[in-house]
Design an enzyme around this catalytic site. Structure first.
Site, short mmCIF file in Angstrom:
data_model
loop_
_atom_site.label_atom_id
_atom_site.label_comp_id
_atom_site.label_asym_id
_atom_site.label_seq_id
_atom_site.Cartn_x
_atom_site.Cartn_y
_atom_site.Cartn_z
N GLY A 33 -28.22 -45.70 51.33
CA GLY A 33 -28.53 -45.20 52.67
C GLY A 33 -29.98 -45.48 53.04
N ASN A 92 -30.25 -33.04 56.28
CA ASN A 92 -29.85 -32.94 54.87
C ASN A 92 -30.23 -31.61 54.23
OD1 ASN A 92 -32.29 -34.59 55.48
ND2 ASN A 92 -32.74 -34.21 53.32
N GLN A 94 -25.58 -37.77 55.89
CA GLN A 94 -24.98 -36.47 55.56
C GLN A 94 -23.73 -36.18 56.38
OE1 GLN A 94 -25.77 -34.14 53.24
NE2 GLN A 94 -27.51 -35.27 52.41
N SER A 106 -23.91 -43.59 53.36
CA SER A 106 -24.12 -43.79 51.93
C SER A 106 -22.94 -43.21 51.16
CB SER A 106 -25.41 -43.09 51.50
OG SER A 106 -25.61 -43.23 50.13
N CYS A 140 -34.57 -35.54 46.93
CA CYS A 140 -35.62 -36.57 46.92
C CYS A 140 -36.99 -35.94 46.87
CB CYS A 140 -35.52 -37.42 48.18
SG CYS A 140 -33.85 -37.83 48.59
N1 PLP Z 1 -30.63 -40.00 54.75
C1 PLP Z 1 -30.22 -38.74 54.48
C2 PLP Z 1 -30.05 -37.79 55.62
C3 PLP Z 1 -29.96 -38.35 53.16
O1 PLP Z 1 -29.57 -37.11 52.91
C4 PLP Z 1 -30.15 -39.29 52.13
C5 PLP Z 1 -29.95 -38.90 50.72
O2 PLP Z 1 -30.22 -37.77 50.31
C6 PLP Z 1 -30.55 -40.60 52.47
C7 PLP Z 1 -30.78 -40.91 53.78
C8 PLP Z 1 -30.74 -41.64 51.42
O3 PLP Z 1 -29.51 -42.12 50.97
P1 PLP Z 1 -29.45 -42.87 49.55
O4 PLP Z 1 -29.54 -41.80 48.52
O5 PLP Z 1 -28.12 -43.55 49.54
O6 PLP Z 1 -30.56 -43.82 49.50
#
Ligand code: PLP
Length: 393
Positions: A74, A155, A183, A203, A329
């Site tokens: 993602g 998220n 999400q 994702s 993250c």
């Molecule tokens: N965008 C949102 C809203 C997310 O919650 C996340 C992952 O936690 C991402 C992007 C990133 O996705 P990926 O883990 O596949 O890189």
């Protein structure tokens, strides 16, 4: 080692791979190991799997197969949408981008990287209930605006953004609109035509697919610059040999989620509302963050006054319960969550906040166990806390 069964309530961080998804992926790893770009039967077989997966994803999102581009995650899809648009439209003198203050770091840090290169970014405020207002988007758009990027579901607090209205504002002003739907996809209905966005990121690992594979929907009428340079894969727009097993897993998981969307949402909503209702009733000094209704069915984000989220996290882990203090993250950082600060939480409240996120595999017995454990650990920790002066029970 803890031998009790794990209760996994962190489905916003990632989800377990569904057995059906794993079953669909295994033949891509065991047998048909061809490169989809190779011109012999094993390669053609891999290409057929890829084409079928693309068609399936397009069907679920109400897009055309040629509008679906597979990515490594993602984060890559977000980077591509934002930077690919910025570099493309900078040539036309458009060097201004708009996003919100509570985006995922995949979006925020892409924007900040562009700022370092001389682009200008507007970070829109968020209401205390957790929403970006379409009228704020309209007011921020300028003649040199290249892109508006607002997430579909947050998220951390799970609030569902008015993307259709935001995309309509963008369309009126001739500005491209991207939504990070990482999400939202698999949890709520997502139809790109109905939303009216030009780009949408998703994702697989958020909806019971494998980690390390995502997709970007790009409307056929637009052509942001490619993000990965190299070979001619993905109709020359995203170089790199395709992760066939991962892509098949993504498509299978998405079809599965779409087929069970309503029943899963109803189930998750039941667990979420049970936990929110019981915690807010039985534990003093607790508040729900984000609007109670317009949020992801599986998201409960609760502040526990007078406590540190990390303490609660560790106590829950001792009881075999996995949850989160914010976004995964960000879990290595002790800074308060930018999402919680954006909706106006003071630093202390942001520090004492937990996210519980439910998935289709969770049970009511697990939700009850979470509440029992919280009802035991929160008063115990508060009794030891020098900053908590409220009631213990
Ligand atoms: N965008 C949102 C809203 C997310 O919650 C996340 C992952 O936690 C991402 C992007 C990133 O996705 P990926 O883990 O596949 O890189």
């Amino acid at each position: 080692m803890n031998s009790q069964p794990v209760i996994y309530l962190d489905n916003a961080a990632t989800t377990p791979v569904a057995p059906e998804v794993l079953a669909a992926m295994i033949p891509c790893l065991e047998g048909a190991c061809g490169n989809p770009s190779s011109h012999y039967s094993v390669g053609y077989e891999a290409k057929e799997r890829l084409d079928a997966a693309r068609a399936a994803v397009a069907r679920v999102l109400n897009a055309e197969p040629g509008e679906i581009f597979f990515t490594g995650c993602g984060t890559e899809a977000d980077n591509w949408a934002i930077k690919g648009t910025a570099y493309k439209l900078a040539k036309k003198g458009k060097k201004h981008l708009i996003t919100s203050a509570f985006e995922h770091h995949a979006v925020l840090h892409s924007m900040m990287a562009l700022e370092r290169e001389g682009f200008e970014v507007t970070y829109l405020p968020v209401t205390k209930d957790g929403f970006v207002r379409p009228e704020d988007v309209a007011a921020a758009i300028r003649p040199d605006t290249a892109l508006v990027s607002v997430m579909m579901a947050n998220n951390e607090i799970g609030t569902l953004q008015p993307i259709r209205e935001i995309a309509a504002v963008c369309a009126q002003k001739g500005v491209w609109c991207h939504t990070d739907a990482v999400q939202a996809v698999g949890a709520v209905p997502v139809d790109v035509k109905e939303l009216g966005v030009q780009m949408l990121s998703l994702s697989a690992h958020k909806f019971n697919g494998p980690k390390g594979v995502g997709a970007l929907y790009i409307h056929k009428g637009i052509l942001p610059y490619s993000f990965m340079d190299g070979g001619g894969q993905e109709t020359r727009r995203r170089a790199g040999t395709e992760n066939v097993a991962g892509i098949v897993g993504l498509a299978t998981a998405l079809e599965l989620a779409a087929a069970h969307l309503d029943e899963r949402a109803a189930h998750e909503r039941q667990l979420r509302d049970y936990v929110i209702g019981r915690v807010l009733k039985n534990i003093p000094g607790t508040t729900l963050n984000g609007d109670a209704g317009r949020r992801l069915p599986g998201n409960a984000n609760i502040s526990f006054a007078g406590l540190e989220g990390e303490t609660i996290l560790l106590d829950l882990d001792m009881h075999g319960i996995c949850a989160s203090t914010g976004s995964a993250c960000n879990s290595d950082s002790l800074d308060p969550s930018h999402v919680l600060l954006s909706i106006g939480l003071p630093h202390e409240a942001a520090h004492g906040t937990m996210r519980f996120s439910f998935g289709p595999q969770n049970t009511m017995a697990e939700a009850e166990r979470l509440c029992e454990v919280l009802e035991e650990i929160i008063p115990r920790r508060r009794a030891m806390s020098p900053v908590w002066h409220g009631p213990i029970k």
